[in-house]
Scaffold this active site. Structure first.
Site, PDB file in Angstrom:
ATOM      1  N   CYS A  88     -52.910  28.572  46.927  1.00 15.84           N
ATOM      2  CA  CYS A  88     -52.746  27.765  47.799  1.00 15.84           C
ATOM      3  C   CYS A  88     -53.815  27.441  48.627  1.00 15.84           C
ATOM      4  O   CYS A  88     -53.878  26.034  49.166  1.00 15.84           O
ATOM      5  CB  CYS A  88     -51.384  28.052  48.756  1.00 15.84           C
ATOM      6  SG  CYS A  88     -51.776  29.552  49.643  1.00 15.84           S
ATOM      7  N   ARG A  89     -54.788  28.285  48.657  1.00  6.81           N
ATOM      8  CA  ARG A  89     -55.954  27.761  49.602  1.00  6.81           C
ATOM      9  C   ARG A  89     -57.257  27.898  48.917  1.00  6.81           C
ATOM     10  O   ARG A  89     -58.238  27.621  49.514  1.00  6.81           O
ATOM     11  CB  ARG A  89     -56.008  29.154  50.811  1.00  6.81           C
ATOM     12  CG  ARG A  89     -54.865  29.432  51.722  1.00  6.81           C
ATOM     13  CD  ARG A  89     -55.285  28.326  52.854  1.00  6.81           C
ATOM     14  NE  ARG A  89     -53.963  28.526  53.755  1.00  6.81           N
ATOM     15  CZ  ARG A  89     -54.062  27.776  54.965  1.00  6.81           C
ATOM     16  NH1 ARG A  89     -54.759  26.877  55.279  1.00  6.81           N
ATOM     17  NH2 ARG A  89     -53.126  28.027  55.770  1.00  6.81           N
TER      18      ARG A  89
END
Length: 330
Positions: free
Chosen positions: A279-280
């Site tokens: 997600c990052r």
């Protein structure tokens, strides 16, 4: 619980549109074609990596059948993360951040290890400490790239990849880390039926003088939802017995264990593996690439086919003792 989440993740990925236009410069995300180009360059620079096709029923039509994911096998892991403690011998290898609150240390493979989570958070809150971490990570990746002399080689090309076209920035917010499921809620300590069976005891020679160490099979897939590469790990102990999750977390930086590293279903294989949640990834990659380009103004900017090389440098902060990174000497 885990099966329900796997179904949800599968539906979410299925409904997500395939990224068609390059957003490499704006968001750190890449298209499937760019993933293929970056994978080809990784295999070209480091032949220990190779492409794999996986299960025929699980193949994604936006990737070539023979290039569904990348894999490198039998990667050594010489020690546990908790053994990476500072000593007098390490003093000269430590690099402190601007305010002295954090430090980086050279591992056995000369890779930097440090809490890179702050790099991603700096994109949201402009935290000064995180900016210092981002600069240190970008500098380390840039030095590694320079050693490889990437510009001296003609990498393989993939038709249809255009990395020079400027695209409109993506307005989607970076997913909240709170969305990542807690591994304590979704994982059970049980043997994977798809795991390789351990060798008979008779085949294990206790008197063997060869150093017995943990090894890992490392996979890199393309995550269509997050539009970035995603790393997966499957480990073996000294006798080639599959590691359980608690043992795998011994080889993961404590800033990530049971948080951004979870046990999930591999998208191309019928087995569950430890995975570093993506997600990052796009946000951190964008930050690192921007820094590298700023420090490399007099030379050509970072190309999208070099993406996977930089990605591996970034991932080494999460698994600093798994020595998969042979790209410097390639």
């Amino acid at each position: 619980m885990n099966s329900v989440q796997n179904i949800f993740f599968g539906i979410r990925e299925y409904l997500s549109p395939v990224l068609k236009n390059s957003k490499f410069k704006e968001t750190g995300c890449i298209t499937p074609e760019e993933f293929e180009a970056a994978g080809d360059f990784l295999v070209y620079k480091c032949p220990t990596w190779s492409w794999a096709s996986g299960e025929a029923s699980k193949r994604r039509d936006y990737l070539p059948a023979e290039k569904q994911f990348l894999i490198t096998r039998n990667v050594p892991c010489l020690r546990r993360v908790k053994q990476m403690e500072y000593t007098d011998e390490d003093a000269e290898a430590q690099i402190e951040s601007a305010d002295g609150s954090e430090s980086w240390v050279m591992s056995h493979s000369s890779r930097k290890s440090g809490p890179i989570e702050e790099i991603a958070s700096s994109i949201d809150d402009d935290d000064d400490d995180a900016e210092a971490e981002a600069e240190a990570q970008a500098q380390a990746a840039l030095r590694a790239m320079e050693k490889m002399n990437l510009s001296d080689n003609n990498p393989p090309t993939v038709a249809g990849v255009n990395i020079d076209d400027e695209q409109e920035p993506d307005d989607d917010d970076i997913p909240d880390m709170d969305d990542i499921p807690d591994i304590d809620d979704e994982m059970e300590e049980e043997a994977d039926p798809a795991a390789l069976a351990p060798p008979p005891k008779s085949e294990v020679d206790p008197g063997d003088k060869i150093l017995n160490v943990r090894t890992y099979d490392v996979f890199i897939t393309y995550d269509k939802y997050y539009q970035t590469p995603r790393m997966w790990l499957f480990g073996y102990d000294e006798h080639r017995r599959p590691l359980v999750s608690s043992q795998i977390f011994e080889d993961v930086s404590q800033d990530y264990a049971k948080k951004t590293v979870t046990i999930e279903q591999h998208p191309h294989l019928n087995m569950s593996l430890a995975s570093i949640h993506p997600c990052r990834h796009g946000a951190v990659m964008k930050k690192i690439i921007e820094k590298m380009n700023d420090d490399n103004k007099e030379e050509s900017t970072i190309r999208v086919d070099q993406y996977m090389i930089i990605f591996l440098k970034f991932m080494s902060s999460v698994v600093p003792t798994i020595d998969y990174d042979n790209t410097i000497s390639a």
